[in-house]
Structure formats: C-alpha cells, structure tokens
Design an enzyme around this catalytic site. Structure first.
Site, PDB file in Angstrom:
ATOM      1  CB  SER A 197       3.643  -2.098   8.522  1.00  0.00           C
ATOM      2  OG  SER A 197       2.972  -1.687   9.668  1.00  0.00           O
TER       3      SER A 197
ATOM      4  CG  HIS B 121       4.715  -5.089  12.791  1.00  0.00           C
ATOM      5  ND1 HIS B 121       3.598  -5.401  12.041  1.00  0.00           N
ATOM      6  CD2 HIS B 121       5.056  -3.826  12.417  1.00  0.00           C
ATOM      7  CE1 HIS B 121       3.279  -4.384  11.267  1.00  0.00           C
ATOM      8  NE2 HIS B 121       4.155  -3.417  11.465  1.00  0.00           N
TER       9      HIS B 121
ATOM     10  CG  ASP C 224       2.282  -7.978  13.628  1.00  0.00           C
ATOM     11  OD1 ASP C 224       2.428  -7.139  14.531  1.00  0.00           O
ATOM     12  OD2 ASP C 224       2.134  -7.687  12.427  1.00  0.00           O
TER      13      ASP C 224
END
Length: 832
Positions: free
Chosen positions: A685, A808, A776
C-alpha cells in the site's frame, strides 16, 4: 506427469498499526529480500493462482523435489526455484501453525475466589482457506503469596461458523451469532452453562448479516439480560421483476423460474470490504419472546454502529447510545479511515419500557433521536462507567480537522443524568487531549480505536486500554475524572503488550517481540495509594502459543533493538516535532566480530499514518529465520510520536518519507550492521508507494524489491479508489481537503503524477515482484499492474501474482502463504 502446488498463507496477527487505509496486514507485505548482482537477461512471468492448485494436497506437494523428473512444472516455477519452494514452504508451514488470541473474557466463579477465563483463538486453516476459530478455557487460581495459576482445559473447542461471541453482563449466558450464507437466516444462539437454551432464526426479510468487522460492529446486552441490541444490514429493498409479459407489478418469489429480477438502482457502499453493505441498522431482540424490532427514528442518511445500552434513568424509556455517520454526500471508504465525521446519538429501545412510570406512556423527549456530541466532529467507541454516571468516548477530531486518515486521538466524557432524559447540550469534558510534541520518554498521546467490553477498575473511574508509544504497544490506565495517564506495562520493556481482559483489578495481556513468540502475562494490581498504584507482571504458562522445536531454535539466536535515527535538516519544516529522531526496529542474528553481515530487508509500513511495532509477526519471524536482518522504519508521519511529527508528512510524500528511509539505511550501514551491496526493500500500500519510489529515486541501492498492492500512480488512483480524498491530502497537505473533488483538473492530475513513483519509472533497474489483490478497492489492481507492465516494457525483470478473490490486505490464508513463499524465493534468487 504434471504436478501442481497449492500454496496458502498464514495470517499475521500484529498490532492495528498495519491496518489503516493504505496499509496491509504486516504478513501481507513483509517478505524476504536478498541481494545479488542483476542478471543481464531479463525475464518476466505472470502467475495467477489456479483452481487446480487447490485440489492438490499441500503436504504432498511439498515433496515435489523428491518426485520423478518432469518436463513440465507448475505455472510460475522453473527448475532453479523448485528446491527453494520445497525448503521454504516446509518452514513457512511451521510458522503458520502458531495461533493468536483474538479476544478473552473473565468471569467470576461460584466460589467467588477464583475466576474462569475464555480465550478466542485464531489459527490459519490452509486447506479450507479460512481462519480456524476455537475456544480455550482456563480456571485462574490465586495463591496466598500473590501468584496466579492457570489451570487449562485439556483441549480447545472449535467454533465452526461463529461470527461473534458476546457474554452477558453476569457471565451466565453466552450469545453466539452465525451469519447467513446466501439466502439463509441469521442464527442467534443463547447458551447457558451446560447447553444451548434458545435459538432464533432471523429471516433475510427482517435483516441481513450482523456486522462483525470491528468498526460498525456492536452487540450489547441490557442489564437484566432480556434484550440484546445489535447492528445488522437492513433488509434488501425489492427489485423490479419481469416476465414474458413485461414488468410484473406484484413481484415474484426468488425461485420463480418464469421471471427474473432486474438490478434496480445502484446503492453505494462504504468502500473496501463493504462492497455489498449498504446501511448498517440497529435491531433489538427480546430473548423471551424472540421478537425482533428495528430501532425507530433513525434517518436513512445515517449509517450506525457500536451500539451500547445506556444506564436506566428514572422516568425515561430505556435508551441506546450509538455512533452515526452521515452519508448525505458520497460514501468514502470507511475501513481504517478515522477522518470521517461521526457523532454519538441516543434513541429509545423499540420495546417500550419505562422506569417508574406507566409503561404505556411515552413522552415526546423519549421518541426523538438525540445528538449527544454536537460540539465535536468525531465521537466513537462509547462506554459507560460502572456506576452509570459518565459516558466516555474517543474522538479523532485531529484526523478530521487535518484530513489525515489516522492521527492522534483524544478521550472525552459526558455526565449522564440519573433522572430523566440526557441533554443534547451536555458539556463535553476533555479528559485526555491530543499531545502535539511529547518530551523525550513522556506520554506521546492516545493511539487506540476501541475499549474492552468492560475496561474499568473497581474504583469506577480508571479505564485500562492499549495504545501505541513510539515503536511499541503498551497498556495504559486513564483516570476519566482527573485525566491522569499512567503506563501500566514495564517502562524498560522494549516488547509490545496487548490488553486482553480484566480480572477484577488485575490484567490479562499478551507480550511479544519480533524474536519472541507471544506469551500470556498476568498483571497483579497493588493499591497502596492511588498515586503509587502499580502492577506486578507474572508469566503464564499455557498451550496457546506453542511452536515447533525448529521454530524455537531458529528464533533463539535472534535479537532486536529500537534505534533512534537523527533526521536530516532542511526538510522545510521548522517545528520541534519535525526535527526529532525517527525510530527503526533492527532485527538480526548474533554474529562474531569479523563475521559478514546478513542481507538486509528494509520493511516499510503503509498508511502512511500507521506504525510498525515490536510485536511478534509470523512474517517477520519467518524472514529473520532464513538469514535476513530487518530494518523496520517508522518514518515521520507514523503514529505514536505526537501529532506534530505526524503532520509533517502530508504534502511531502515521496520526498520526506523516502529521505527518512534512506537516512535510516545509512545509519545502520555506518554502524557496520549492514552491507551496502546486500539491501532489499518491501512494503504494501503506502509501503509499496515507498518501495517503488525508492527503486526509482535510488536505483543503485537495492538488489530486489517486492510490493503488495502498491500505490504507484496517484493520478490513476484518484479516479478509481474508494478514498480519493487521501490522494489530495497526502499530495497537497491540509490544503488538499479544500482542493478535493471527484472531477480533478488536469493541473491536479499533473501534480498527483509528479508525486508518484511512476514519475521515476525510467530510472528503475531493480527486479521487482508484485502481489496484487484483484478485489482491492483501496488501491485498485490497475495501479500496480500499470507500473509492472511499464517495467516490463523497459526490460526490467519483474513478476506478477494476482489473487482473484483478495481485497487490499491479501489476507486469505492461502494467498498470504503464497505471498511469503514467492517473495522468499524471489529474494533468494537475487541474494546468492
């Protein structure tokens, strides 16, 4: 003969710092890197998990190296990788078996002297690709010399299909909730000491699944244990029905094969992990009659959660207090985003029960929905003091005011009336304010998002909670009257501590470190005087965190420390918080004076307003055990260091955070703890944002990289993410809140692009592995795939693995396992 390998992954249980809006499960993105000279021959492979993998035995597949030679290998493997897959997968399975404690409850025993405890234990079930839940019990016996003995039950009991467990206030009943699959009903089971006493099947026409996500989630028994309030998905609205004659005005049964249901209007959800959730709603069940009713008077524009029963007050109908989030405009992603305005509300129980008055009477004040926190833009996690005099709650006002998805929280209270209805104009008392810039070694502020079910000591005004303190998680006591905050866990402990439950005035917690498997600790409370109250911590032996002898032997020579790394000046911020040293956790094996350094993995958390703590992680332990040192960097902007330091990062992403990581790397290189030629980097991320920035801005410094659902192109993400406001705030700083729009201009897009790793794509030469969750919504798969394909176009070696069903976090057990395994093999390839 072709053989397929089914890989799974262990879910890594670590502190909540790994789970913010642009953060993945630590296990999702901490995997081994190594260093070696780059191959002159570029290769690219894209691996997609296939259903045929799942049908084969994991354990027989681990013996692939002993199988007869074959000209065909499973997709994604070559002959040089098979041995690594074989050896690393066997070891990873041993780490995957280590369980974690999810929750714990303590109850008084019949004798009154001893206590009984229940522990909810999670363990990855790789073959089923789910988390296995079990319940383990113990009797807590106190000896006269202030020692505590845990007498454990012989075996745990597996909980199949249980979404939530909630004991009643007296501990005499246990609510078990089983959420529906497809169109089946929700099941609520009431268990007594020896058997199930009642069972209720709630049809989909009444409500959908109960929320068990830890955010909207809320289940609360009333004081006399006759009513249970809970948060569930409202019933699905009817959809238009058609048959061969056209529109059917009367509708039809779901199973009618002569008609079909149209989709109807699209209804917006709350983003990542809430795809099929439209509106959480409060319901109450009467466990005597089985009657279920929705709480009345709540506007449809309000999504609600975290419900609790209010203390009974004379002359007023029983009240429920809950959190409400307005959704008049677009519903931006909610998961781990504390910058969404919310308030506390009070509403009446749908079962009309008055205290001290005619039960058929209902005054106007009783029927109205009441806003309790009009003077503050964030209020959540409501609890009442044991005597019912105070309503206590947390606030993320600093996050909402600045736009940062997570920031330093504050603690507040409201005086609750003993007679009549609460007042919307009641004063909000600041108990623990936001700490801007803590002095060295002092309390840095509150970094927690919830309380225990009953977090209060017997004095009625001291609350126990877990919070972040620098790079550690600690347990704190907070006096809700004076605001006094004390660190309960040992000040000299570099480990991390997680609060599980209270046993009267004593504490049950878990303590762990990067090199130590978690263990249960029992804190005895000594009350010589309020000012000198202290805890004595005892080790608790038990079966919960048992690991194999091999894992023990691999972890025993490892060590860790928390390093203070001076930051470079000239960052454009003159505040005191901006100039304080950052912290980095360094994990390594012990070595002789002239022995060479192990390859180094630079580990980067996401968020960016998150934190890596010294808590145990299966992922980190696995990496360390196969010969890597770890540098886990808490760059400026991380939680746990005061609000001033946190707010230095928005507007400087891709610059200040990148510089902090390079500074930390130089720091340990200068200390001769790492070899400059053997450094790799990994993150997910925003940690993937940093990973791909680093290999573009400092391409000569990394031998290999791995990125999980990375943010690579903000200009692309802003139009596809469930949190486009994050892109503006982290790019522009606090000004980004005013600039945010769902229709960014070309000037906006240009600035967003220039802040992104893809702006440095032409300089990248590092072999990079990409792990992508196809479902995601936070950082949609297009972000990482675009960047990976751009590397391929430029001849940079890369590999992509896409997990079709993952969001995610990439936290499905098999996906998590396969991630670790592939990263381990990838880095071994470049670190001979």
């Amino acid at each position: 003969m072709t053989r397929y390998i089914a890989f799974t992954s262990s879910a890594c249980t670590i502190n909540s710092g790994w789970f913010n809006p642009l953060k993945l499960n630590l296990g999702s993105f901490l995997l081994p890197y190594s260093i070696s000279p780059l191959s002159s021959q570029t290769k690219t492979s894209i691996t997609l998990p296939r259903s045929s993998f799942k049908r084969s035995s994991i354990f027989s597949a681990m013996d692939i190296s002993r199988a007869e030679s074959s000209t065909e290998l499973p997709l994604g493997l070559d002959t040089t990788m098979v041995d690594e897959y074989d050896s690393l997968s066997k070891l990873l399975l041993k780490f995957s078996c280590i369980p974690s404690i999810n929750k714990a409850w303590v109850f008084k025993s019949d004798t009154g002297k001893d206590s009984k405890a229940m522990f909810s234990v999670n363990q990855p079930n790789l073959l089923a690709n789910k988390m296995r839940k079990s319940l383990l019990s113990a009797t807590l016996r106190k000896d006269g010399d202030n020692t505590i003995n845990f007498e454990w039950s012989p075996f745990p009991v597996e909980l199949s299909g249980v979404a939530l467990m909630v004991p009643s206030p007296s501990g005499s009943k246990l609510l078990m909730i089983r959420n529906p699959e497809n169109d089946s009903p929700t099941k609520l089971e009431i268990w007594g000491p020896s058997a199930m006493e009642k069972e209720f099947h709630i049809p989909q026409s009444t409500h959908g699944s109960l929320y068990s996500d830890g955010w909207f989630e809320g289940v609360s028994w009333n004081s006399d244990e006759t009513l249970i309030a809970y948060v569930a998905e409202e019933p699905s609205p009817p959809k238009p029905t058609f048959n061969k004659f056209g529109y059917k005005s009367g509708g039809s049964a779901d199973k009618d094969c002569n008609s079909w249901k149209a989709q109807g209007d699209w209804e917006e959800g709350w983003g990542e992990t809430y795809v099929n959730k439209r509106r959480p709603t409060i319901f109450v069940i009467n466990i005597d009659s089985g009657d279920v009713r929705a709480v009345e008077g709540i506007e449809r524009s309000l999504s609600v959660g975290q419900v609790v029963w209010a203390p009974a007050t004379e002359g007023s109908q029983k009240k429920l207090v809950f959190v409400g989030w307005s959704s008049n405009s677009r519903k931006l992603g909610m998961k781990y985003c504390y910058n969404r305005p919310c308030a506390l509300y009070a509403a009446c129980s749908p079962f009309n029960e008055l205290t001290g008055h005619d039960p058929d009477h209902r005054c106007k004040e009783d029927s109205e929905l009441l806003i309790l926190t009009q003077g503050i833009n964030s209020a959540f996690s409501p609890i009442f003091s044991p005597d019912g005099q105070y309503l206590v709650f947390l606030s993320a006002k600093a996050s909402i005011d600045t736009g940062a998805h997570s920031a330093t929280n504050s603690l507040h209270r409201i005086d609750w009336p003993s007679v009549g209805n609460p007042n919307s104009s009641s004063a909000i008392v600041d108990v623990v304010p936001v700490v801007m810039c803590p002095k060295d070694g002092c309390f840095p502020g509150l970094y927690c998002s919830s309380f225990l079910r009953d977090p209060s000591l017997s004095d009625g005004h001291t609350v126990i909670l877990s919070s972040i303190w620098g790079s550690t998680q600690v347990i704190l006591s907070v006096d809700i009257l004076s605001g006094n905050v004390l660190r309960v866990t040992p000040h000299d402990s570099p480990s991390s501590w997680n609060l599980l439950s209270l046993d009267k005035d004593n504490i049950i917690a878990v303590c762990s470190s990067p090199v130590e498997v978690p263990e249960i600790k029992y804190g005895l409370h000594f009350k010589e005087s309020p000012a000198s109250a202290s805890w004595s911590w005892q080790d608790v032996s038990g079966p919960v965190f048992k690991c194999s002898k091999e894992v023990e032997s691999l972890l025993s020579p490892l060590q860790f420390s928390i390093m203070k790394v001076p930051v470079k000046s000239g960052s454009g911020n003159s505040s005191e918080g901006a100039s304080k040293p950052i912290e980095a956790i360094f994990v390594s094996g012990r070595r002789e004076k002239n022995e060479s350094c192990n390859p180094l993995i630079v580990v980067l958390h996401g968020g960016p307003h998150s934190v890596s703590t010294t808590g145990f992680s299966r992922a980190l332990a696995f990496l360390s055990s196969i010969g890597y040192s770890l540098l886990i960097v808490n760059y400026r902007g991380s939680l746990g260091f005061g609000e001033e330091a946190l707010q230095t990062l928005p507007g400087k992403v891709g610059d200040q955070d990148v510089g902090d990581v390079l500074t930390a790397m130089d720091y340990i290189i200068n200390m001769k703890l790492a070899d400059r030629s053997k450094i790799t980097v990994l993150g997910g991320s925003h940690g993937g944002f940093l990973t791909t920035h680093l290999i573009g801005q400092a391409p000569e410094r990394f031998a290999a990289a791995a990125a999980r659902n990375p943010v690579c192109n903000l200009a692309l993400m802003v139009g596809t993410s469930d949190i486009p406001d994050w892109c503006f705030v982290e790019t522009y700083g606090i000004e980004g809140q005013a600039k945010f729009t769902n229709a960014p201009t070309k000037e906006h897009l240009s600035v967003l692009y220039d802040k992104s790793p893809i702006a440095h794509i032409n300089k990248v030469k590092t072999p990079t592995l990409f792990l992508i969750g196809a479902q995601d919504l936070r950082v949609p798969s297009s972000n990482g795939l675009q960047y990976a394909q751009a590397l391929k176009e430029r001849g940079v070696e890369m590999k992509i693995i896409v997990f079709p069903e993952d969001t995610h976090a990439i936290d499905k057990p098999q996906s998590d396992f396969e991630s670790f395994l592939n990263i381990g093999v990838w880095f071994k390839k470049y670190c001979k």
